[in-house]
Design a protein around this motif. Structure first.
Motif, mmCIF file in Angstrom:
data_model
loop_
_atom_site.group_PDB
_atom_site.id
_atom_site.type_symbol
_atom_site.label_atom_id
_atom_site.label_comp_id
_atom_site.label_asym_id
_atom_site.label_seq_id
_atom_site.Cartn_x
_atom_site.Cartn_y
_atom_site.Cartn_z
ATOM 1 N N ALA A 119 57.875 13.984 32.878
ATOM 2 C CA ALA A 119 57.588 12.587 32.542
ATOM 3 C C ALA A 119 56.292 12.126 33.192
ATOM 4 O O ALA A 119 56.033 12.400 34.362
ATOM 5 C CB ALA A 119 58.742 11.699 32.998
ATOM 6 N N LYS A 120 55.472 11.445 32.418
ATOM 7 C CA LYS A 120 54.207 10.946 32.930
ATOM 8 C C LYS A 120 53.752 9.759 32.094
ATOM 9 O O LYS A 120 54.318 9.465 31.038
ATOM 10 C CB LYS A 120 53.140 12.044 32.898
ATOM 11 N N CYS A 121 52.719 9.109 32.557
ATOM 12 C CA CYS A 121 52.148 7.979 31.834
ATOM 13 C C CYS A 121 51.602 8.459 30.491
ATOM 14 O O CYS A 121 50.915 9.481 30.417
ATOM 15 C CB CYS A 121 51.032 7.351 32.672
ATOM 16 N N GLU A 122 51.894 7.727 29.427
ATOM 17 C CA GLU A 122 51.436 8.122 28.099
ATOM 18 C C GLU A 122 50.181 7.364 27.658
ATOM 19 O O GLU A 122 49.735 7.516 26.527
ATOM 20 C CB GLU A 122 52.565 7.928 27.084
ATOM 21 N N LEU A 123 49.625 6.560 28.552
ATOM 22 C CA LEU A 123 48.366 5.877 28.260
ATOM 23 C C LEU A 123 47.190 6.799 28.591
ATOM 24 O O LEU A 123 47.220 7.521 29.584
ATOM 25 C CB LEU A 123 48.251 4.592 29.081
ATOM 26 N N SER A 124 46.157 6.750 27.773
ATOM 27 C CA SER A 124 44.966 7.571 27.996
ATOM 28 C C SER A 124 43.926 6.774 28.782
ATOM 29 O O SER A 124 43.641 5.627 28.450
ATOM 30 C CB SER A 124 44.370 8.013 26.654
ATOM 31 N N TYR A 125 43.350 7.409 29.807
ATOM 32 C CA TYR A 125 42.347 6.735 30.634
ATOM 33 C C TYR A 125 41.588 7.785 31.435
ATOM 34 O O TYR A 125 42.051 8.921 31.583
ATOM 35 C CB TYR A 125 43.015 5.745 31.592
ATOM 36 N N SER A 126 40.435 7.402 31.967
ATOM 37 C CA SER A 126 39.672 8.333 32.801
ATOM 38 C C SER A 126 39.227 7.699 34.109
ATOM 39 O O SER A 126 38.441 8.297 34.844
ATOM 40 C CB SER A 126 38.448 8.858 32.031
ATOM 41 N N SER A 127 39.728 6.499 34.402
ATOM 42 C CA SER A 127 39.404 5.843 35.674
ATOM 43 C C SER A 127 40.467 4.780 35.948
ATOM 44 O O SER A 127 41.155 4.328 35.021
ATOM 45 C CB SER A 127 38.026 5.176 35.607
ATOM 46 N N PRO A 128 40.617 4.368 37.204
ATOM 47 C CA PRO A 128 41.575 3.299 37.512
ATOM 48 C C PRO A 128 41.300 2.025 36.708
ATOM 49 O O PRO A 128 42.238 1.349 36.270
ATOM 50 C CB PRO A 128 41.380 3.075 39.015
ATOM 51 N N TYR A 129 40.027 1.714 36.505
ATOM 52 C CA TYR A 129 39.697 0.516 35.728
ATOM 53 C C TYR A 129 40.201 0.640 34.291
ATOM 54 O O TYR A 129 40.792 -0.297 33.743
ATOM 55 C CB TYR A 129 38.186 0.269 35.727
ATOM 56 N N GLN A 130 39.975 1.782 33.684
ATOM 57 C CA GLN A 130 40.425 1.971 32.310
ATOM 58 C C GLN A 130 41.947 1.910 32.213
ATOM 59 O O GLN A 130 42.493 1.385 31.238
ATOM 60 C CB GLN A 130 39.896 3.296 31.759
ATOM 61 N N LEU A 131 42.634 2.419 33.221
ATOM 62 C CA LEU A 131 44.091 2.317 33.221
ATOM 63 C C LEU A 131 44.524 0.856 33.320
ATOM 64 O O LEU A 131 45.466 0.433 32.643
ATOM 65 C CB LEU A 131 44.681 3.124 34.379
ATOM 66 N N LEU A 132 43.835 0.084 34.143
ATOM 67 C CA LEU A 132 44.139 -1.345 34.256
ATOM 68 C C LEU A 132 44.032 -2.033 32.898
ATOM 69 O O LEU A 132 44.921 -2.793 32.493
ATOM 70 C CB LEU A 132 43.165 -2.002 35.238
ATOM 71 N N VAL A 133 42.949 -1.769 32.203
ATOM 72 C CA VAL A 133 42.752 -2.362 30.880
ATOM 73 C C VAL A 133 43.861 -1.923 29.931
ATOM 74 O O VAL A 133 44.442 -2.738 29.202
ATOM 75 C CB VAL A 133 41.375 -1.966 30.306
ATOM 76 N N ALA A 134 44.182 -0.639 29.952
ATOM 77 C CA ALA A 134 45.202 -0.105 29.052
ATOM 78 C C ALA A 134 46.575 -0.720 29.330
ATOM 79 O O ALA A 134 47.324 -1.033 28.398
ATOM 80 C CB ALA A 134 45.268 1.416 29.179
ATOM 81 N N VAL A 135 46.901 -0.901 30.600
ATOM 82 C CA VAL A 135 48.203 -1.487 30.943
ATOM 83 C C VAL A 135 48.272 -2.939 30.473
ATOM 84 O O VAL A 135 49.298 -3.388 29.953
ATOM 85 C CB VAL A 135 48.469 -1.390 32.457
#
Length: 210
Positions: free
Chosen positions: A21-37
């Motif tokens: 199990a892992k995050c299914e959002l795609s990102y390449s930096s903490p900032y991009q993950l923030l936006v995706a969330v």
């Protein structure tokens, strides 16, 4: 069933069902993950990934994101739903990162929560996923599963988070979060849950059983 036995049952069965199990959002930096969330609120990860694939090509940093007007960003994220509020949150969050943290996403929980548009759920995801810390994010899936398995009897996500953190070992928080999300997303759905051969039949609330 004792608390220890119940904890072991839930942990072992979720491990068996979702060992990777892992995050299914795609990102390449903490900032991009923030936006995706932020975009993922009441939207599928699949849709978010489709949107961010194009968005991050040109606007993958807070500095570049702020070159967009709110209306321009709304147009790019329109299909994620609630685009007006999400665009405002993303732009405000981006500005906070630049003005408060010199353009770097903080790795401290309280600092993350100080960002515009970032609550406890989002901060927990960033801590556990981007910074590999210990977090237990409570989204709609985790909230539902925690109540159905009678781990809690509470609808307030913040209170559920605290109760789950006190129930499970800290080293298991992040893993269990992702496993409960996947269990809720693909098996124990809000409507018409797939109860056949469920390993949690004995501890599930009766009103949820078929």
């Amino acid at each position: 069933m004792s608390k220890t036995s119940k904890k072991q049952l839930i942990s072992s069965q979720l491990n068996a069902m979702f060992p990777d199990a892992k995050c299914e959002l795609s990102y390449s930096s903490p900032y991009q993950l923030l936006v995706a969330v932020i975009l993922s609120a009441q939207c599928t990860d699949k849709r978010v990934n489709m949107v961010t694939k194009e968005l991050f090509k040109s606007y993958g940093t807070p500095e570049k994101m702020l070159t967009l007007s709110q209306s321009q960003l709304e147009e790019k994220i329109h299909s994620c739903g609630f685009y007006h509020n999400k665009a405002a949150a993303i732009l405000s969050m981006s500005k906070d990162i630049i003005t408060k943290f010199n353009g770097v996403v903080p790795n401290d929980f309280d600092d993350l929560c100080s960002l515009a548009g970032v609550g406890r759920k989002t901060a927990n995801v960033i801590i556990s996923e981007a910074f590999k810390g210990d977090g237990f994010a409570v989204d709609t899936h985790v909230l539902r599963i925690a109540n159905r398995l009678q781990l809690v009897s509470e609808k307030n996500p913040n209170k559920v988070e605290m109760q789950l953190k006190s129930y499970f070992d800290q080293s298991d928080w992040s893993r269990l979060h992702y496993q409960m999300v996947l269990f809720g997303r693909y098996k124990c759905k809000a409507q018409n849950p797939d109860c056949k051969d469920c390993p949690f039949e004995k501890i599930c609330k009766k009103e949820y059983k078929k």
